[in-house]
Design a protein around this motif. Structure first.
Motif, mmCIF file in Angstrom:
data_model
loop_
_atom_site.group_PDB
_atom_site.id
_atom_site.type_symbol
_atom_site.label_atom_id
_atom_site.label_comp_id
_atom_site.label_asym_id
_atom_site.label_seq_id
_atom_site.Cartn_x
_atom_site.Cartn_y
_atom_site.Cartn_z
ATOM 1 N N UNK A 124 -34.516 -71.039 -79.936
ATOM 2 C CA UNK A 124 -33.328 -70.906 -80.791
ATOM 3 C C UNK A 124 -33.640 -71.109 -82.267
ATOM 4 N N UNK A 125 -34.628 -71.953 -82.552
ATOM 5 C CA UNK A 125 -35.015 -72.184 -83.946
ATOM 6 C C UNK A 125 -35.588 -70.911 -84.553
ATOM 7 N N UNK A 126 -36.465 -70.236 -83.822
ATOM 8 C CA UNK A 126 -37.081 -69.008 -84.324
ATOM 9 C C UNK A 126 -36.041 -67.899 -84.452
ATOM 10 N N UNK A 127 -35.168 -67.762 -83.463
ATOM 11 C CA UNK A 127 -34.159 -66.706 -83.491
ATOM 12 C C UNK A 127 -33.201 -66.900 -84.655
ATOM 13 N N UNK A 128 -32.728 -68.127 -84.865
ATOM 14 C CA UNK A 128 -31.772 -68.375 -85.953
ATOM 15 C C UNK A 128 -32.390 -68.072 -87.313
ATOM 16 N N UNK A 129 -33.678 -68.377 -87.467
ATOM 17 C CA UNK A 129 -34.320 -68.130 -88.755
ATOM 18 C C UNK A 129 -34.685 -66.659 -88.921
ATOM 19 N N UNK A 172 -26.730 -69.095 -90.718
ATOM 20 C CA UNK A 172 -26.451 -70.327 -91.459
ATOM 21 C C UNK A 172 -27.027 -71.544 -90.735
ATOM 22 N N UNK A 173 -27.304 -72.591 -91.497
ATOM 23 C CA UNK A 173 -27.889 -73.803 -90.922
ATOM 24 C C UNK A 173 -27.036 -74.367 -89.797
ATOM 25 N N UNK A 174 -25.715 -74.359 -89.979
ATOM 26 C CA UNK A 174 -24.819 -74.899 -88.952
ATOM 27 C C UNK A 174 -24.979 -74.146 -87.637
ATOM 28 N N UNK A 175 -25.200 -72.840 -87.715
ATOM 29 C CA UNK A 175 -25.398 -72.050 -86.491
ATOM 30 C C UNK A 175 -26.721 -72.402 -85.831
ATOM 31 N N UNK A 176 -27.751 -72.620 -86.656
ATOM 32 C CA UNK A 176 -29.043 -73.015 -86.103
ATOM 33 C C UNK A 176 -28.968 -74.341 -85.367
ATOM 34 N N UNK A 177 -28.253 -75.301 -85.956
ATOM 35 C CA UNK A 177 -28.063 -76.609 -85.320
ATOM 36 C C UNK A 177 -27.315 -76.439 -84.000
ATOM 37 N N UNK A 178 -26.273 -75.620 -84.025
ATOM 38 C CA UNK A 178 -25.461 -75.387 -82.821
ATOM 39 C C UNK A 178 -26.296 -74.759 -81.704
ATOM 40 N N UNK A 179 -27.121 -73.766 -82.036
ATOM 41 C CA UNK A 179 -27.935 -73.087 -81.028
ATOM 42 C C UNK A 179 -28.963 -74.028 -80.412
#
Length: 422
Positions: A9-14, A19-26
């Motif tokens: 999820x970290x790689x996909x979000x980046x 947004x950072x909030x979405x990365x945290x959520x994922x």
């Protein structure tokens, strides 16, 4: 396995510049779903679960196809929310595949032979190396601000790589098991001291966050379903190997009705956990292999330990501060670990191929499939003039090379090696 769960999820979000909030959520949802999936495996509810110390986690297999699907949707004018909804909708539909094939799992190896599996696993590692090396240089954001490949970024990655290599070369088994976690932690501390970690987001994260089903909505694209369905079949075969190893290390039978029941339940749990993951905004889940190393090291294979692991993962997923800490990790730190992890995946595929009788038929299949898979990955424009249906089916190098291997293995005359037959 914590690193394996949070990295996709970290790689996909980046990669999608969420947004950072979405990365945290994922990241939080990946931990929570992995915990629920682990409980399904260990508690064995009805026909679902292996009843062994089997740990569920986010699968790397789908990383490339997910990014490719979402990026194609963004390029077509979709919003980030709609692109993520499309990914989760396709994953939800494809997650039915493991549930449907689980009663017939003993016959899967007649189609997905070690040759096909080895090619796909090798392609997974090789095609993801580009993602890893991009993180080493600082990631997509660094390309925009001009810091990509800077001495600071490369130094952080090298520190992580050096720590992992040193610990992995040690004589103590625990050092080798913890090498990736320790490497990331060491790189994180160095980055924190150097002022490379953005601490501003920590205070904004809520203390407790409950899952929000279908937060991004659901989309669907028929042409995107086939590559994902194929990869679910591949992960089912991988799960067979993981569950077989767990059974053997735990002193359980690796033949007969009990064994086949565990295989069916384990693959069924993969499908149920992946369906739940899509509903809760996470990515496909599969049985991990890391637990087998710990069972071998400790001599303890009690499934009740897996239950506690599942509860811990659920608890971590409910506290967004954990996701915030992970999301704040500099790309270069993550890259130092992922470049090794993805390379290790490729080596695992090569090991599978090393056990195959590489006669003229097998060599031809491997050569064409690897060439197609890597070619589509590194020169995606080669499909630019093809119909949209064709581009959707083969936009992922893993899917293109894997389906090529599957078709050639079925069509070319000659003996096909079998995997599981009992």
């Amino acid at each position: 396995m914590f690193v394996g769960i949070v990295t996709p999820p970290l790689i996909i979000s980046r990669a999608l510049k969420l947004p950072t909030a979405d990365g945290v959520f994922l990241v939080s949802m990946a931990l929570l779903v992995s915990g629920v999936g682990t409980l399904l495996q260990t508690r064995r509810i009805g026909p679902v679960g292996s009843g062994l110390l089997s740990i569920q986690g986010t699968s790397f297999v789908f990383l490339g196809p997910i990014i490719a699907l979402a990026q194609s949707a963004l390029a077509a004018g979709s919003s980030q929310r709609d692109a993520m909804g499309l990914v989760f909708g396709v994953c939800l539909a494809a997650s039915l595949i493991p549930m449907l094939i689980s009663p017939f799992i003993r016959h899967a190896s007649r189609i997905i032979t070690p040759l096909v599996t080895g090619i796909v696993v090798t392609l997974i590692g090789l095609t993801l190396v580009e993602v890893g090396i991009t993180s080493v240089g600082g990631g997509f954001a660094a390309k925009q601000d001009g810091s990509f490949g800077s001495a600071e970024n490369l130094s952080l990655s090298l520190i992580v790589i050096a720590l992992i290599v040193i610990l992995n070369s040690g004589k103590r088994p625990w050092m080798r098991l913890l090498s990736v976690v320790a490497g990331l932690a060491g790189g994180y501390v160095v980055a924190l001291v150097a002022g490379k970690v953005a601490l501003g987001e920590f205070g904004q994260a809520p203390w407790l966050a409950l899952p929000v089903p279908f937060r991004y909505g659901l989309g669907f694209k028929v042409t995107a379903l086939l590559p994902f369905a194929f990869l679910f079949v591949i992960t089912a075969v991988e799960s067979i190997g993981d569950i077989t190893a767990t059974s053997m290390l735990s002193g359980e039978p690796i033949a007969g009705p009990i064994y086949l029941g565990r295989l069916r339940g384990g693959v069924m749990a993969d499908g149920v956990a992946s369906l739940l993951a899509a509903a809760l905004n996470s990515f496909p889940s599969t049985t991990f292999a890391q637990n087998n190393g710990v069972i071998q090291l400790t001599g303890v294979g009690s499934r009740h330990i897996g239950t506690w692991v599942g509860l811990i993962l659920i608890a971590l997923g409910l506290f967004p501060v954990v996701g915030s800490v992970i999301e704040a990790m500099p790309q270069a730190v993550l890259g130092g670990a992922t470049i090794i992890m993805f390379g290790t995946v490729a080596v695992a595929g090569i090991k599978i191929l090393a056990g195959v009788n590489m006669d003229r038929r097998a060599s031809t299949i491997a050569a064409i499939s690897l060439g197609v898979g890597l070619g589509v990955t590194f020169v995606p424009g080669v499909l630019g003039q093809m119909p949209q249906l064709f581009r959707d089916l083969f936009s992922s190098g893993i899917a293109a090379g894997g389906m090529c291997a599957l078709c050639l293995n079925l069509l070319l005359p000659g003996k096909r090696e079998q995997g599981l037959s009992s």
